[in-house]
Design a protein around this motif. Sequence first.
Motif, mmCIF file in Angstrom:
data_model
loop_
_atom_site.group_PDB
_atom_site.id
_atom_site.type_symbol
_atom_site.label_atom_id
_atom_site.label_comp_id
_atom_site.label_asym_id
_atom_site.label_seq_id
_atom_site.Cartn_x
_atom_site.Cartn_y
_atom_site.Cartn_z
ATOM 1 N N PRO A 6 0.802 -1.229 0.000
ATOM 2 C CA PRO A 6 0.000 0.000 0.000
ATOM 3 C C PRO A 6 0.838 1.283 0.000
ATOM 4 C CG PRO A 6 -0.809 -1.559 1.635
ATOM 5 C CD PRO A 6 0.509 -2.078 1.157
ATOM 6 N N THR A 7 2.137 1.173 0.307
ATOM 7 C CA THR A 7 3.003 2.353 0.306
ATOM 8 C C THR A 7 3.574 2.648 -1.076
ATOM 9 O OG1 THR A 7 5.050 1.150 0.810
ATOM 10 C CG2 THR A 7 3.675 1.816 2.675
ATOM 11 N N LEU A 8 3.291 1.798 -2.046
ATOM 12 C CA LEU A 8 3.834 1.983 -3.394
ATOM 13 C C LEU A 8 2.972 3.007 -4.139
ATOM 14 C CD1 LEU A 8 6.038 1.066 -5.362
ATOM 15 C CD2 LEU A 8 4.540 -0.815 -6.067
ATOM 16 N N THR A 9 3.321 4.267 -3.990
ATOM 17 C CA THR A 9 2.500 5.360 -4.516
ATOM 18 C C THR A 9 2.330 5.279 -6.023
ATOM 19 O OG1 THR A 9 3.200 6.803 -2.703
ATOM 20 C CG2 THR A 9 2.240 7.870 -4.635
ATOM 21 N N ASN A 10 3.374 4.893 -6.746
ATOM 22 C CA ASN A 10 3.272 4.837 -8.203
ATOM 23 C C ASN A 10 2.210 3.844 -8.666
ATOM 24 O OD1 ASN A 10 5.101 6.819 -8.777
ATOM 25 N ND2 ASN A 10 6.822 5.446 -9.119
ATOM 26 N N ALA A 11 2.076 2.743 -7.956
ATOM 27 C CA ALA A 11 1.034 1.773 -8.316
ATOM 28 C C ALA A 11 -0.347 2.386 -8.113
ATOM 29 C CB ALA A 11 1.186 0.508 -7.482
ATOM 30 N N ARG A 12 -0.504 3.129 -7.047
ATOM 31 C CA ARG A 12 -1.793 3.760 -6.758
ATOM 32 C C ARG A 12 -2.101 4.854 -7.773
ATOM 33 N NH1 ARG A 12 -1.050 5.362 -0.596
ATOM 34 N NH2 ARG A 12 -3.299 5.714 -0.651
ATOM 35 N N LEU A 13 -1.072 5.612 -8.164
ATOM 36 C CA LEU A 13 -1.269 6.664 -9.171
ATOM 37 C C LEU A 13 -1.626 6.061 -10.530
ATOM 38 C CD1 LEU A 13 1.641 9.120 -8.296
ATOM 39 C CD2 LEU A 13 -0.807 9.629 -8.166
ATOM 40 N N TYR A 14 -0.922 5.012 -10.902
ATOM 41 C CA TYR A 14 -1.220 4.364 -12.180
ATOM 42 C C TYR A 14 -2.616 3.747 -12.170
ATOM 43 C CZ TYR A 14 2.949 4.699 -15.128
ATOM 44 O OH TYR A 14 3.942 5.149 -15.967
ATOM 45 N N LEU A 15 -3.013 3.198 -11.039
ATOM 46 C CA LEU A 15 -4.351 2.609 -10.942
ATOM 47 C C LEU A 15 -5.420 3.681 -11.163
ATOM 48 C CD1 LEU A 15 -6.306 0.321 -10.309
ATOM 49 C CD2 LEU A 15 -5.950 0.781 -7.862
ATOM 50 N N ALA A 16 -5.273 4.805 -10.473
ATOM 51 C CA ALA A 16 -6.226 5.908 -10.636
ATOM 52 C C ALA A 16 -6.210 6.427 -12.069
ATOM 53 C CB ALA A 16 -5.886 7.034 -9.654
ATOM 54 N N THR A 17 -5.013 6.557 -12.636
ATOM 55 C CA THR A 17 -4.886 7.073 -14.001
ATOM 56 C C THR A 17 -5.499 6.118 -15.015
ATOM 57 O OG1 THR A 17 -2.857 8.242 -13.388
ATOM 58 C CG2 THR A 17 -3.246 7.889 -15.736
ATOM 59 N N ALA A 18 -5.349 4.818 -14.784
ATOM 60 C CA ALA A 18 -5.936 3.834 -15.701
ATOM 61 C C ALA A 18 -7.461 3.919 -15.679
ATOM 62 C CB ALA A 18 -5.474 2.431 -15.324
ATOM 63 N N TYR A 19 -8.038 4.068 -14.483
ATOM 64 C CA TYR A 19 -9.495 4.256 -14.407
ATOM 65 C C TYR A 19 -9.911 5.529 -15.150
ATOM 66 C CZ TYR A 19 -10.398 0.591 -10.902
ATOM 67 O OH TYR A 19 -10.549 -0.608 -10.241
ATOM 68 N N ALA A 20 -9.157 6.614 -14.955
ATOM 69 C CA ALA A 20 -9.483 7.876 -15.620
ATOM 70 C C ALA A 20 -9.365 7.744 -17.135
ATOM 71 C CB ALA A 20 -8.557 8.987 -15.108
ATOM 72 N N THR A 21 -8.420 6.934 -17.592
ATOM 73 C CA THR A 21 -8.197 6.766 -19.031
ATOM 74 C C THR A 21 -9.350 6.045 -19.698
ATOM 75 O OG1 THR A 21 -5.792 6.733 -18.702
ATOM 76 C CG2 THR A 21 -6.628 5.806 -20.758
ATOM 77 N N ILE A 22 -9.897 5.035 -19.038
ATOM 78 C CA ILE A 22 -10.976 4.272 -19.683
ATOM 79 C C ILE A 22 -12.346 4.924 -19.482
ATOM 80 C CG2 ILE A 22 -9.712 2.099 -19.526
ATOM 81 C CD1 ILE A 22 -11.487 1.277 -17.220
ATOM 82 N N TYR A 23 -12.396 5.968 -18.631
ATOM 83 C CA TYR A 23 -13.658 6.711 -18.511
ATOM 84 C C TYR A 23 -13.932 7.443 -19.824
ATOM 85 C CZ TYR A 23 -16.995 10.343 -17.382
ATOM 86 O OH TYR A 23 -18.078 11.184 -17.412
ATOM 87 N N ILE A 24 -15.173 7.368 -20.304
ATOM 88 C CA ILE A 24 -15.564 8.014 -21.558
ATOM 89 C C ILE A 24 -16.425 9.231 -21.232
ATOM 90 C CG2 ILE A 24 -16.737 7.723 -23.771
ATOM 91 C CD1 ILE A 24 -16.318 4.680 -23.410
ATOM 92 N N PRO A 25 -15.919 10.445 -21.437
ATOM 93 C CA PRO A 25 -16.702 11.647 -21.120
ATOM 94 C C PRO A 25 -18.044 11.650 -21.848
ATOM 95 C CG PRO A 25 -14.422 12.242 -21.557
ATOM 96 C CD PRO A 25 -14.562 10.789 -21.932
ATOM 97 N N GLY A 26 -19.098 11.858 -21.070
ATOM 98 C CA GLY A 26 -20.431 11.962 -21.654
ATOM 99 C C GLY A 26 -21.179 10.664 -21.802
ATOM 100 N N ALA A 27 -20.496 9.524 -21.728
ATOM 101 C CA ALA A 27 -21.191 8.238 -21.850
ATOM 102 C C ALA A 27 -22.040 8.010 -20.603
ATOM 103 C CB ALA A 27 -20.199 7.100 -22.034
ATOM 104 N N PRO A 28 -23.348 7.738 -20.761
ATOM 105 C CA PRO A 28 -24.257 7.736 -19.606
ATOM 106 C C PRO A 28 -24.349 6.423 -18.833
ATOM 107 C CG PRO A 28 -25.509 7.430 -21.617
ATOM 108 C CD PRO A 28 -24.068 7.574 -22.036
ATOM 109 N N SER A 29 -23.666 5.378 -19.257
ATOM 110 C CA SER A 29 -23.849 4.078 -18.601
ATOM 111 C C SER A 29 -23.388 4.122 -17.148
ATOM 112 C CB SER A 29 -23.062 2.992 -19.349
ATOM 113 O OG SER A 29 -21.677 3.142 -19.132
#
Length: 285
Positions: A70-93
């Motif tokens: 849990p102290t591995l900050t880069n893994a946590r940042l990449y995880l958050a960034t990966a979720y943000a990347t696959i989010y599609i702006p405006g898609a209502p699902s």
Amino acid sequence: MNIVARFRRFHTNEKSVALLSVAIFVVVFGASGCDKLKARDLLNKGVASYRDGKYDASIEDFKEAKSLDPTLTNARLYLATAYATIYIPGAPSDENIRTGEQAIKEFQEILADEPNNLTAIDGIGSILYNMAGTPYTRARFDESKSYHLKHIALKPEDPDPYYWVGVIDWTLAYRSDLEMRGKYRLAHPTKPLKDEDPMPPEVRDDYIKENSQMIDEGIEKLRKAIELRPDYDDAMAYLNLLLRRKADEAMTPDERASLLKEADDLVEKAKEIKQKKMAAPVKVS
């Protein structure tokens, strides 16, 4: 039992306890060390998948790496960034909305431990902006802006957060402009009002009350972004747009014309900069 025997027995027990303690420490530390090494391997594997566009696979690797260390900050940042990347702006699902909210949650968990982590601050500001457009949610735009202002407070020499504050202020002012003109057209069907026309006085007064301070803030922030990065053509483009919103506040034709002239000049300057950038040779690293 004589005193010598007792002494020997006591020290034998002491050595046993000490050896047991050392053994336990080695086992615990060894397991912890193995978990940390495995977490880093998973992080590297996840980064490779992320770069290849295999975002779902990368998320699983980042989640496991986070669980192991849990102290591995880069893994946590990449995880958050990966979720943000696959989010599609405006898609209502519902699934898409949950993905955006999960990205925010992961970034917020990082900030709970590292309040000044600029990557997490920018990440939340970005995903909130993307989620605010459809459906239009003023509160999310305002919240997004608050994170960019946090970045400015922590690192005022960075031009990008100034740019994003300006973009958000323009977005809100433009929305208000459209709504107010639309209401006027409905109330006065015989009085056509084009988008580029000056606002009628009664509409202008309400527009100023609602938007003037925000428009001034956006103009100030975009000018600062350009001061920090003189070839910031995107900031010039949005400053041009905000000056047009400022022109809707103008009390006189001359004041309006002056603001529109400044906006037009910025459009030409931004075009010149873009053309120079396109003509410049590409640097190969």
